[in-house]
Design a protein around this motif. Structure first.
Motif, mmCIF file in Angstrom:
data_model
loop_
_atom_site.group_PDB
_atom_site.id
_atom_site.type_symbol
_atom_site.label_atom_id
_atom_site.label_comp_id
_atom_site.label_asym_id
_atom_site.label_seq_id
_atom_site.Cartn_x
_atom_site.Cartn_y
_atom_site.Cartn_z
ATOM 1 N N VAL A 186 42.025 51.643 42.492
ATOM 2 C CA VAL A 186 43.117 52.473 43.367
ATOM 3 C C VAL A 186 43.489 53.101 42.028
ATOM 4 O O VAL A 186 43.762 52.400 40.562
ATOM 5 N N THR A 187 43.703 54.811 42.371
ATOM 6 C CA THR A 187 44.525 55.380 40.812
ATOM 7 C C THR A 187 45.619 55.506 40.951
ATOM 8 O O THR A 187 46.527 55.085 41.946
ATOM 9 N N PRO A 188 45.959 55.336 39.936
ATOM 10 C CA PRO A 188 47.269 54.982 39.520
ATOM 11 C C PRO A 188 48.509 56.248 39.813
ATOM 12 O O PRO A 188 49.878 55.255 39.620
ATOM 13 N N ASP A 189 48.620 57.361 40.535
ATOM 14 C CA ASP A 189 49.491 57.636 40.724
ATOM 15 C C ASP A 189 49.866 56.805 42.080
ATOM 16 O O ASP A 189 51.070 57.077 43.074
ATOM 17 N N GLU A 190 49.175 55.940 42.622
ATOM 18 C CA GLU A 190 49.889 54.996 44.242
ATOM 19 C C GLU A 190 50.580 53.715 43.634
ATOM 20 O O GLU A 190 51.319 53.090 44.694
ATOM 21 N N LEU A 191 50.763 53.374 42.543
ATOM 22 C CA LEU A 191 51.151 52.592 41.466
ATOM 23 C C LEU A 191 52.472 52.885 41.083
ATOM 24 O O LEU A 191 53.024 54.022 41.090
ATOM 25 N N ALA A 192 53.276 52.293 41.761
ATOM 26 C CA ALA A 192 55.537 52.590 41.535
ATOM 27 C C ALA A 192 55.294 52.074 39.618
ATOM 28 O O ALA A 192 55.996 53.513 39.324
ATOM 29 N N ASP A 193 54.979 51.708 39.753
ATOM 30 C CA ASP A 193 54.667 51.008 38.234
ATOM 31 C C ASP A 193 52.882 50.817 37.468
ATOM 32 O O ASP A 193 53.083 49.661 37.538
ATOM 33 N N ARG A 194 52.320 51.839 36.499
ATOM 34 C CA ARG A 194 51.156 51.039 36.360
ATOM 35 C C ARG A 194 50.801 49.999 35.043
ATOM 36 O O ARG A 194 49.853 49.538 35.015
ATOM 37 N N ASP A 195 52.213 50.101 34.978
ATOM 38 C CA ASP A 195 52.274 49.425 33.688
ATOM 39 C C ASP A 195 52.594 47.501 33.693
ATOM 40 O O ASP A 195 53.194 46.727 32.775
ATOM 41 N N ASP A 196 53.874 47.439 34.726
ATOM 42 C CA ASP A 196 53.998 46.271 35.133
ATOM 43 C C ASP A 196 53.762 45.931 36.910
ATOM 44 O O ASP A 196 54.428 46.234 37.733
ATOM 45 N N LEU A 197 52.692 45.203 37.038
ATOM 46 C CA LEU A 197 52.297 45.304 37.848
ATOM 47 C C LEU A 197 52.115 43.499 38.325
ATOM 48 O O LEU A 197 51.628 42.985 36.872
ATOM 49 N N ALA A 198 52.358 42.255 39.144
ATOM 50 C CA ALA A 198 52.355 40.726 38.475
ATOM 51 C C ALA A 198 50.424 40.855 38.958
ATOM 52 O O ALA A 198 50.928 41.612 40.472
ATOM 53 N N LEU A 257 37.600 24.232 38.087
ATOM 54 C CA LEU A 257 36.838 23.716 39.324
ATOM 55 C C LEU A 257 35.938 23.326 40.137
ATOM 56 O O LEU A 257 35.412 22.520 39.154
ATOM 57 N N ARG A 258 35.760 23.034 41.180
ATOM 58 C CA ARG A 258 35.334 21.860 41.308
ATOM 59 C C ARG A 258 34.647 22.647 42.799
ATOM 60 O O ARG A 258 35.053 23.944 44.161
ATOM 61 N N ALA A 259 33.106 21.896 43.421
ATOM 62 C CA ALA A 259 32.637 22.342 44.866
ATOM 63 C C ALA A 259 33.356 22.521 45.751
ATOM 64 O O ALA A 259 34.575 21.490 46.003
ATOM 65 N N GLY A 260 33.817 23.399 46.864
ATOM 66 C CA GLY A 260 34.115 23.064 47.579
ATOM 67 C C GLY A 260 35.728 23.816 47.873
ATOM 68 O O GLY A 260 36.707 24.118 48.358
ATOM 69 N N GLU A 261 35.879 23.884 46.356
ATOM 70 C CA GLU A 261 37.277 25.400 46.362
ATOM 71 C C GLU A 261 37.173 26.415 46.357
ATOM 72 O O GLU A 261 36.238 27.266 46.368
ATOM 73 N N GLU A 262 38.595 27.262 46.967
ATOM 74 C CA GLU A 262 39.080 28.861 46.700
ATOM 75 C C GLU A 262 39.409 29.030 46.177
ATOM 76 O O GLU A 262 40.841 28.870 45.849
ATOM 77 N N LEU A 263 39.191 29.969 45.339
ATOM 78 C CA LEU A 263 40.266 30.971 45.024
ATOM 79 C C LEU A 263 40.673 32.119 44.578
ATOM 80 O O LEU A 263 39.913 32.786 45.489
ATOM 81 N N VAL A 264 41.899 32.205 45.145
ATOM 82 C CA VAL A 264 42.576 33.511 45.490
ATOM 83 C C VAL A 264 43.484 34.221 44.258
ATOM 84 O O VAL A 264 44.118 33.537 43.705
ATOM 85 N N SER A 265 42.736 35.871 43.981
ATOM 86 C CA SER A 265 43.284 36.561 43.095
ATOM 87 C C SER A 265 44.012 37.223 43.863
ATOM 88 O O SER A 265 43.420 38.557 44.960
ATOM 89 N N ARG A 266 45.172 38.071 43.298
ATOM 90 C CA ARG A 266 46.640 38.822 43.436
ATOM 91 C C ARG A 266 46.849 39.715 42.779
ATOM 92 O O ARG A 266 47.122 39.424 40.937
ATOM 93 N N ILE A 267 46.805 40.742 42.516
ATOM 94 C CA ILE A 267 47.848 41.356 41.547
ATOM 95 C C ILE A 267 48.330 43.034 42.844
ATOM 96 O O ILE A 267 47.619 43.125 43.487
ATOM 97 N N GLU A 268 49.312 43.207 42.255
ATOM 98 C CA GLU A 268 50.558 43.500 42.832
ATOM 99 C C GLU A 268 50.514 45.324 43.188
ATOM 100 O O GLU A 268 49.494 46.539 42.164
ATOM 101 N N GLY A 269 50.036 45.674 44.564
ATOM 102 C CA GLY A 269 49.523 47.007 45.128
ATOM 103 C C GLY A 269 47.787 47.098 44.558
ATOM 104 O O GLY A 269 47.389 48.489 44.996
ATOM 105 N N LEU A 270 47.001 46.099 44.496
ATOM 106 C CA LEU A 270 46.345 46.416 44.386
ATOM 107 C C LEU A 270 44.910 45.739 45.550
ATOM 108 O O LEU A 270 43.980 45.895 45.844
#
Length: 283
Positions: A186-198, A257-270
């Protein structure tokens, strides 16, 4: 602008599951062999593009948005709370820097084999993708040297990472598929604040990390500038910028982490990434 890797081809996103094949639309001028090396020209071309979407894809087709970086550079202890949970004081200068080997790179929704006898930990991170050759750049100009950002997981096997006589950060963090990146750039211009993302990650639905990139000790621009004092960063290189608190090794009791588990990672706007973990079949 959002740029995805669909079955190895560069695709400009028009929606979550459709986009424009860059090589076809440009008559072969651009593709993953040239996009990052000619990022300024590519951006100018893409802004004028009027083609209709010609690619429909599923998430299973997504690869890392920079599929062939020359370097994967990572910063450690770049959040105060993570440094504290790791048993270290927050760094006064440049945070510890290490490399993840390119053989660990994979797309956003990978299956990860757990190394036998290991303790595999999670570390959600904002990843910067370099857009031009960068050496001795000022902090005020550093963002201009980036193509954009994406999500990364700095998966870490703590037994081999912390084994003596000196820690093996590179090896402990470079097992196959230990560097998932995506789902797209994602290019920085798509983000409301490129330096403050959850940013956050969850194991089987339980949130284990939850922070904001404004808490970085060395924010993206400062980190890129500091790295460039020593390194030359090349187009397409990936820079993992650090992880917030909540890693498994810092918990009481520790959790991995154990076998069978799922890891979900999220970043605001991405967007988000998903990894599933399986036992080593030959262990």
């Amino acid at each position: 602008m959002k740029l995805a890797n669909v079955d190895g081809r560069a695709v400009l996103l028009a929606a979550e599951n459709k986009g424009i094949d860059v090589a076809k639309a440009s008559g072969g001028i651009f593709g993953f062999g040239s996009v990052y090396q000619n990022w300024t020209e590519f951006r100018a071309w893409a802004k004028k593009l009027t083609a209709e979407p010609d690619v429909v894809f599923t998430r299973a087709q997504l690869g890392p948005p920079s599929p062939a970086p020359r370097q994967i550079v990572a910063a450690g202890l770049n959040y105060d709370a993570h440094a504290a949970e790791s048993g270290f004081a927050a760094p006064d200068g440049l945070p510890p820097v290490f490399a993840k080997f390119v053989s660990a790179l994979t797309g956003p929704d990978a299956e990860v084999v757990l190394p036998p006898g290991g303790n595999v930990d999670w570390e959600v991170e904002l990843v910067a993708v370099v857009g031009q050759t960068t050496h001795r750049v000022e902090e005020s100009e550093a963002w201009d040297h980036l193509a954009g950002v994406t999500i990364g997981q700095d998966l870490s096997e703590r037994v081999s990472q912390l084994a003596g006589p000196a820690p093996q950060f590179g090896l402990g963090k470079s097992f196959p598929n230990f560097a998932p990146v995506g789902p797209w750039l994602v290019t920085p211009d798509e983000l409301a604040d490129r330096d403050d993302l959850a940013l956050s990650c969850a194991v089987d639905g339980e949130t284990v990390q939850d922070g904001r990139t404004r808490e970085l000790i060395f924010p993206v621009g400062k980190l890129i500038s500091a790295l460039s004092r020593t390194l030359t960063l090349y187009p397409g290189d990936l820079v993992f910028t650090g992880t917030p608190s909540g890693v498994g090794v810092g918990r009481t009791p520790q959790r991995f982490l154990r076998a069978g588990e799922e890891l979900v990672s999220r970043i605001e706007g991405l967007g988000e990434m998903r990894q599933t973990f399986v036992a080593d079949p030959v262990a």
